[in-house]
Scaffold this motif. Structure first.
Motif, mmCIF file in Angstrom:
data_model
loop_
_atom_site.group_PDB
_atom_site.id
_atom_site.type_symbol
_atom_site.label_atom_id
_atom_site.label_comp_id
_atom_site.label_asym_id
_atom_site.label_seq_id
_atom_site.Cartn_x
_atom_site.Cartn_y
_atom_site.Cartn_z
ATOM 1 N N CYS A 184 -5.339 48.556 -27.243
ATOM 2 C CA CYS A 184 -4.809 49.718 -27.202
ATOM 3 C C CYS A 184 -5.468 50.763 -28.191
ATOM 4 O O CYS A 184 -5.444 51.867 -28.042
ATOM 5 C CB CYS A 184 -3.278 49.725 -27.850
ATOM 6 N N PRO A 235 -2.784 50.995 -32.122
ATOM 7 C CA PRO A 235 -3.254 51.885 -33.296
ATOM 8 C C PRO A 235 -1.952 52.837 -33.323
ATOM 9 O O PRO A 235 -0.851 52.867 -32.976
ATOM 10 C CB PRO A 235 -4.076 52.744 -32.219
ATOM 11 N N ASP A 266 1.642 50.297 -19.597
ATOM 12 C CA ASP A 266 2.195 49.685 -20.915
ATOM 13 C C ASP A 266 3.114 48.450 -20.907
ATOM 14 O O ASP A 266 3.282 47.464 -21.501
ATOM 15 C CB ASP A 266 2.826 51.114 -21.662
ATOM 16 N N ARG A 307 -1.323 40.358 -23.098
ATOM 17 C CA ARG A 307 -1.369 39.817 -24.553
ATOM 18 C C ARG A 307 -1.355 38.117 -24.087
ATOM 19 O O ARG A 307 -1.981 37.450 -24.653
ATOM 20 C CB ARG A 307 -0.378 40.163 -25.276
HETATM 21 N N1 LIG Z 1 2.682 49.683 -26.613
HETATM 22 C C1 LIG Z 1 1.943 49.822 -27.858
HETATM 23 C C2 LIG Z 1 1.312 48.408 -27.982
HETATM 24 C C3 LIG Z 1 0.591 48.150 -29.173
HETATM 25 C C4 LIG Z 1 0.139 46.609 -29.430
HETATM 26 O O1 LIG Z 1 0.803 46.018 -28.867
HETATM 27 N N2 LIG Z 1 -0.710 46.741 -30.387
HETATM 28 C C5 LIG Z 1 -1.282 45.253 -30.612
HETATM 29 C C6 LIG Z 1 -2.758 45.380 -30.498
HETATM 30 S S1 LIG Z 1 -3.352 45.608 -28.985
HETATM 31 C C7 LIG Z 1 -1.039 44.895 -32.027
HETATM 32 O O2 LIG Z 1 -0.798 45.637 -32.927
HETATM 33 N N3 LIG Z 1 -0.712 43.603 -32.247
HETATM 34 C C8 LIG Z 1 -0.013 43.287 -33.468
HETATM 35 C C9 LIG Z 1 0.906 42.212 -33.467
HETATM 36 O O3 LIG Z 1 1.346 41.989 -32.131
HETATM 37 O O4 LIG Z 1 1.327 41.516 -34.547
HETATM 38 C C10 LIG Z 1 0.775 50.771 -27.612
HETATM 39 O O5 LIG Z 1 0.344 51.309 -26.546
HETATM 40 O O6 LIG Z 1 0.214 51.474 -28.671
#
Ligand SMILES: N[C@@H](CCC(=O)N[C@@H](CS)C(=O)NCC(=O)O)C(=O)O
Length: 285
Positions: free
Chosen positions: A29, A71, A116, A123
């Protein structure tokens, strides 16, 4: 989505001027936002939240984005979360080359919502085939920082929190199971079969002009290729991907770090030996 001032307990960021992105190199993201900035030639300040070191669970970061995800955008002291919504917000401000063309903006929003909705599927494949369990797992004490945090999203308890916590608790206990791989990879198979048909008659996913839908799926496609999804089988998708990938504005943001490239190769060999690679579990023919 813009947060309320009352959601934010790390007050120092309220003074930040200009465009600041809290992000991580390997986060899909975050890659979307960095490519967006490159295409739009937007000047921004970078703040790395190292997900490998699990800095997303720090009090400081949870005080900016209580959802604990990157982000996160800080624009003149306002906090915006959710990558697709951040891009839509910025597209309205930097509107000389719209990536959300107004005549199809609702369609684009629906497409991004769909993209999304598959984020946990992306993941799953990432944490099965690229990042080893030992490196990716989140220990209960770390996770409980987020679980116990009282941070709000627009004044309300975060409706996404339980889903996130459940994902990581299951991952900690069981890793990513074969059943989960099959479920998620099958969804992507359907997506790419459809894209392959669409791209037979047009250059980009929404017509002959590039839009943010191409940007979002470019990033996911790179991740899925690294996870072992045989994108090359979808000839029109491959052509579309290669064209974007030849542009440095895109490819420089999705480079996989060498250590992760090596771990993904090792995971590939281990899974292949066990006949558990994604192409062993799902038939892409
Ligand atoms: N729907 C959110 C998803 C954000 C997301 O899942 N970010 C992940 C990295 S791609 C994250 O920060 N993961 C850390 C965690 O799950 O602890 C977006 O599009 O910003």
């Amino acid at each position: 989505m813009k947060l309320n001032k009352s959601d934010i307990s790390t007050k120092e960021i309220l003074e930040w001027k200009g465009i600041h992105l809290l992000h991580f190199s390997g986060s899909a993201c975050s890659q979307k936002l960095r490519i967006f900035f490159n295409i739009k030639k937007i000047k921004w300040y970078s703040h790395i939240i190292n997900l490998i070191k699990q800095e997303q669970f720090s009090e400081w970061f949870l005080g900016i984005n209580p959802r604990g995800l990157v982000p996160t955008l800080v624009h003149d002291g306002d906090v915006h979360i959710e990558s697709n919504e951040i891009m839509r917000y910025l597209d309205e401000i930097f509107n000389d080359r719209r990536l959300f063309p107004l005549h199809i903006i609702d369609e684009i929003s629906n497409d991004l919502e769909f993209e999304d909705s598959l984020h946990h599927d992306l993941r799953r494949l990432t944490f099965r085939y690229i990042i080893p369990h030992s490196l990716g797992k989140k220990a209960p004490d770390i996770l409980s920082k987020k679980e116990k945090s009282k941070g709000t999203i627009q004044g309300l308890p975060d409706e996404c929190k339980n889903r996130e916590i459940t994902f990581w608790k299951n991952h900690y206990k069981y890793g990513i199971t074969d059943e989960e791989v099959i479920e998620s990879a099958t969804k992507f198979k359907k997506v790419y079969q459809n894209f392959n048909k669409i791209l037979a008659n047009q250059n980009y996913l929404k017509g002959n002009d590039f839009t943010v839908v191409d940007l979002a799926w470019y990033v996911s496609t790179k991740r899925l290729i690294t996870s072992g999804i045989p994108i090359y089988k979808y000839k029109n998708v491959k052509k579309w991907f290669d064209k974007l990938n030849n542009d440095n504005n895109f490819s420089k943001e999705i480079k996989i770090d060498l250590p992760l490239l090596i771990t993904s190769k090792i995971l590939k060999i281990i899974n292949k030996l066990k006949r558990k690679y994604v192409t062993d579990l799902v038939d892409f023919n």
